[in-house]
Scaffold this motif. Structure first.
Motif, PDB file in Angstrom:
ATOM      1  N   MET A  95      41.621  34.961  42.201  1.00  0.00           N
ATOM      2  CA  MET A  95      42.320  35.980  43.010  1.00  0.00           C
ATOM      3  C   MET A  95      41.273  36.956  43.521  1.00  0.00           C
ATOM      4  O   MET A  95      40.557  37.576  42.734  1.00  0.00           O
ATOM      5  CB  MET A  95      43.349  36.722  42.141  1.00  0.00           C
ATOM      6  N   ARG A 146      44.209  41.355  44.935  1.00  0.00           N
ATOM      7  CA  ARG A 146      44.454  42.272  43.803  1.00  0.00           C
ATOM      8  C   ARG A 146      44.857  43.657  44.320  1.00  0.00           C
ATOM      9  O   ARG A 146      45.713  44.324  43.737  1.00  0.00           O
ATOM     10  CB  ARG A 146      43.221  42.361  42.909  1.00  0.00           C
ATOM     11  N   ARG A 162      48.432  43.407  45.455  1.00  0.00           N
ATOM     12  CA  ARG A 162      49.291  43.383  44.260  1.00  0.00           C
ATOM     13  C   ARG A 162      49.437  44.786  43.663  1.00  0.00           C
ATOM     14  O   ARG A 162      50.526  45.219  43.289  1.00  0.00           O
ATOM     15  CB  ARG A 162      48.709  42.417  43.234  1.00  0.00           C
ATOM     16  N   ARG A 163      48.335  45.495  43.603  1.00  0.00           N
ATOM     17  CA  ARG A 163      48.360  46.857  43.042  1.00  0.00           C
ATOM     18  C   ARG A 163      49.261  47.762  43.896  1.00  0.00           C
ATOM     19  O   ARG A 163      50.042  48.558  43.357  1.00  0.00           O
ATOM     20  CB  ARG A 163      46.940  47.414  42.981  1.00  0.00           C
ATOM     21  N   TYR A 221      53.007  46.853  43.229  1.00  0.00           N
ATOM     22  CA  TYR A 221      53.521  47.395  41.970  1.00  0.00           C
ATOM     23  C   TYR A 221      53.624  48.922  42.016  1.00  0.00           C
ATOM     24  O   TYR A 221      54.555  49.506  41.469  1.00  0.00           O
ATOM     25  CB  TYR A 221      52.652  46.935  40.790  1.00  0.00           C
ATOM     26  N   ALA A 250      51.681  35.547  40.695  1.00  0.00           N
ATOM     27  CA  ALA A 250      51.507  36.983  40.479  1.00  0.00           C
ATOM     28  C   ALA A 250      52.659  37.776  41.086  1.00  0.00           C
ATOM     29  O   ALA A 250      52.847  38.938  40.755  1.00  0.00           O
ATOM     30  CB  ALA A 250      50.184  37.437  41.071  1.00  0.00           C
TER      31      ALA A 250
END
Lengths: 148, 71
Positions: free
Chosen positions: A1, A6, A9-10, A13, A51
């Protein structure tokens, strides 16, 4: 990844925790500072890497585990907000992920009787007498994550 | 991955749905698993766990045997 995925994704979230819902790709793109197409492509790669989970044939987020964005029997109250847990495991995962106490309101899968679990200080202070059943062996969990 | 009130309800649920028995364990164990599995989920420097790291979590909680093998 890679680093970009990443970061996406951060941001996803972070949006979930802040807003209580999953961000659309255009919202993530605005926060990351990229084009909507690039954010959507990252969503797809994150889905393929397990993920995130996208709805079938969609760029909308179904699950950012342990958070779910479609109704399930598992309602979780934690950090001043109500969430939906994807499954029994994810329901307890929400207070764990948020590092806070939590209340899980759910039901017995057999008789549908309402059940309550409470996590305080990391310990199960209500519902400790309950059982959990996993029907799918671990190596097949991602074969049909919606069923698992 | 469901909650059930008792072993009797587990058996009734399995029979009603025609499922083969999987793994039944206490909600207290699931809470421990949830803490180990999900507590780093929102870490700013989160990275994917390896299969070995995930298996080690299951092993530490006594979730061993073929049912619990990830690969």
């Amino acid at each position: 990844m890679d680093r970009f995925d990443r970061d996406v994704r951060r941001v996803v979230y972070g949006h979930v925790v802040r807003e209580g819902r999953a961000p659309a790709a255009r919202e993530t793109a605005a926060e990351v500072g990229c084009g909507e197409h690039d954010a959507a492509a990252s969503y797809r790669r994150l889905h393929d890497a397990h993920a995130l989970v996208l709805f079938p044939d969609s760029m909308e987020i179904w699950m950012a585990n342990p958070f779910c964005f479609t109704p399930t029997p598992h309602r979780v109250t934690a950090a001043g907000r109500t969430w939906t847990g994807t499954c029994a495991w994810d329901a307890l995962g929400i207070p764990a992920a948020l590092h806070t106490d939590g209340l899980v309101e759910t039901e017995c899968a057999c008789c549908r009787e309402k059940l309550v679990l409470e996590v305080a200080g990391g310990r199960l202070t209500r519902g400790a007498e309950l059982l959990v059943h996993f029907a799918v062996p671990a190596r097949h969990w991602w074969a049909d994550i919606g069923f698992t | 991955m469901v909650y059930l009130r008792s072993e009797e309800h587990v058996q009734r649920w399995l029979e009603a749905n025609g499922y083969e028995a999987g793994a039944t364990f206490p909600a207290t164990t699931l809470n421990e698993l949830a803490a180990e599995w999900w507590s780093s989920r929102l870490d700013p420097d989160w990275r994917p766990r390896s299969v070995e790291e995930s298996q080690a979590i299951l092993d530490r909680l006594g979730l061993t045997g073929g049912f619990w093998r990830l690969a």
